[in-house]
Design an enzyme around this catalytic site. Structure first.
Site, PDB file in Angstrom:
ATOM      1  N   ASP A   1       0.991  -1.333  -0.152  1.00  0.00           N
ATOM      2  CA  ASP A   1      -0.216   0.382  -0.296  1.00  0.00           C
ATOM      3  C   ASP A   1       1.022   1.101  -0.185  1.00  0.00           C
ATOM      4  O   ASP A   1       1.727   1.449   1.290  1.00  0.00           O
ATOM      5  CB  ASP A   1      -1.136   0.101   0.927  1.00  0.00           C
ATOM      6  CG  ASP A   1      -1.700  -1.201   1.337  1.00  0.00           C
ATOM      7  OD1 ASP A   1      -1.894  -2.379   0.442  1.00  0.00           O
ATOM      8  OD2 ASP A   1      -2.095  -1.449   2.290  1.00  0.00           O
TER       9      ASP A   1
ATOM     10  N   GLU B   1     -10.061  -1.524   4.392  1.00  0.00           N
ATOM     11  CA  GLU B   1      -8.895  -0.667   5.011  1.00  0.00           C
ATOM     12  C   GLU B   1      -8.135   0.708   4.028  1.00  0.00           C
ATOM     13  O   GLU B   1      -9.167   1.122   3.268  1.00  0.00           O
ATOM     14  CB  GLU B   1      -7.270  -1.456   4.505  1.00  0.00           C
ATOM     15  CG  GLU B   1      -7.979  -2.768   5.331  1.00  0.00           C
ATOM     16  CD  GLU B   1      -6.557  -3.769   4.128  1.00  0.00           C
ATOM     17  OE1 GLU B   1      -6.132  -3.767   5.077  1.00  0.00           O
ATOM     18  OE2 GLU B   1      -6.473  -3.787   3.537  1.00  0.00           O
TER      19      GLU B   1
END
Length: 466
Positions: A22, A196
């Site tokens: 990420d 998320e």
């Protein structure tokens, strides 16, 4: 994500070695685009995450810098964000030069707790100091993560998730250090997978001088192509509360677009987002030797009115490459091979459907290999097919066909297809529909073909950019 076969991507950031996932803090500051990312330099699978760091002047050519926030045995540095505290509300900089402030999730690998901590930099993000009072926000949870911070009035808002509860939590602060809970949003939209990496982004509405607020949420499973993906909600910010105005939509209908967040302080009216190009179904398994993981192209966002709704439009930041081949007013019946051989290129096209049942492109064509992008005029769909794209046997779900609805409208269908060493990003209708997939073809798969089936289509304009 990419293999080291045949070489690294040209336009997609990858780490020099190790694992990447990420994007963490994305920001524009002092003429530099800063990309912080989840990084484990010593292995090719997810592990004790640090914050990697790279900078760019154009979002295409990146310089990787030393690790910004290194993991320790007691603390792993999970996702978060970075802002420029220009007014020095935190008192961590000076009145003349406010600090860069990172808010990130501290993960305790022993107790499994997730709390929010702070670090700051006064040298353009090159070195960082941990705040002595960390964590600055701890609710005693093992699923409380991914803070994204944005300016709000004279203070700050932070959005993060209670992942297992599928909610986005909003906190506010006057100084980036002291936080109080302000509101909650969710569950809503897709709730099959845990949530998320949320973000609140103010996006301009095309053809107007107004904006709307878009809430981005990543979902660990249940996306259209299977596995992880991203959804968005269009709404408004009422004080510190997000109010949804439309049903959730998917950002990307391919398999490999996840955890995208916006760059803080990006110049211009359109926000810029960038995501991780992979899928948690198989992220640890894709072919790799020295590194595993890459970012998507950065994308500029706007909103377009369509049938009474606001639809998110994504336009990629691309290199101004030379036009190496161009076609105009080509009547297409069957398959035509273009006189171009390349592993990294961009195709832009405007095609009239005509009588064809479907038309499209074969890219990275080689012996028994190709990735296909086609428009199904009968079904009203856009398709990205990687079943014959090269190496696919590392996961049973990788060799797949991914489908998205064709944007409505009269006139030619507009396609923009960006191909790199191990990826294909498809933007349809000027970015109204997007599909992103990893592919792993061999180095000799360099061909490009255009085709029409079940009738004749007309290529009004096609350009291959090198």
């Amino acid at each position: 994500m990419s293999t080291d076969r045949p070489s690294r991507p040209r336009d997609h950031f990858t780490p020099g070695r190790g694992w990447l996932n990420d994007p963490n803090g994305l920001m524009h500051h002092d003429g530099e685009w800063h990309l912080f990312f989840q990084h484990w330099p010593d292995a090719l699978v997810h592990g004790p995450m640090s914050w990697g760091h790279a900078v760019s002047r154009d979002l295409l050519d990146w310089t990787e810098l030393p690790v910004a926030l290194p993991a320790t045995e007691a603390e792993h540095m999970w996702s978060g964000s970075v802002v420029h505290d220009a007014a020095n509300t935190s008192n961590l900089g000076t009145e003349e030069a406010g600090a860069l402030v990172a808010l990130y999730t501290s993960f305790d690998p022993v107790g499994l707790g997730q709390a929010q901590s702070l670090a700051w930099s006064t040298d353009r993000g090159r070195t960082w100091t941990a705040y002595a009072g960390n964590p600055v926000l701890d609710i005693g949870s093992t699923a409380f993560r991914d803070p994204k911070v944005l300016r709000h009035g004279d203070g700050w808002l932070m959005v993060l998730v209670l992942a297992d509860e599928r909610t986005v939590e909003v906190y506010r602060s006057p100084d980036l250090v002291h936080w109080e809970h302000a509101s909650s949003f969710g569950p809503a939209g897709s709730v099959e997978g845990v949530w998320e990496c949320p973000d609140l982004v103010r996006v301009p509405i095309e053809g107007t001088d107004t904006t709307a607020v878009v809430l981005l949420v990543s979902v660990l499973s249940g996306a259209p192509a299977g596995g992880s993906g991203m959804q968005y909600f269009v709404g408004e910010l009422d004080g510190a509360r997000f109010r949804q105005k439309q049903d959730a939509e998917w950002l990307d209908h391919g398999a490999d677009f996840y955890a995208a967040v916006s760059y803080s302080d990006a110049p211009g009216p359109e926000p810029v987002v960038q995501g991780w190009m992979s899928n948690w179904q198989y992220a640890n398994d894709v072919p790799a030797t020295d590194f595993r993981g890459s970012m998507t192209l950065a994308r500029r966002l706007s909103l377009r009115r369509r049938d009474g709704r606001l639809v998110l439009v994504q336009r990629p930041v691309v290199r101004d490459g030379e036009v190496v081949h161009a076609v105009t007013d080509l009547e297409l019946d069957g398959t035509t091979t273009l006189p171009v051989a390349a592993t990294s290129f961009r195709v832009t096209a405007e095609v009239e459907t005509g009588t064809a049942q479907r038309f499209g492109l074969h890219v990275r064509v080689g012996p028994d290999e190709r990735t296909t992008v086609w428009v199904d005029a009968v079904a009203g769909a856009v398709v990205l097919d990687r079943t014959r794209s090269g190496t696919t046997d590392f996961h049973p779900g990788f060799a797949a066909v991914h489908t998205a609805p064709l944007p409505p409208g009269d006139g030619p269908v507009r396609l923009e297809v960006v191909v790199d060493q191990s990826s294909v990003e498809v933007f349809v209708g000027d970015g109204e529909v997007v599909l992103t997939d990893l592919v792993f073809p061999g180095p000799d798969s360099t061909g490009i073909e255009v085709f029409a089936e079940g009738g004749t289509a007309v290529v009004r304009r096609l350009e291959v950019h090198g």
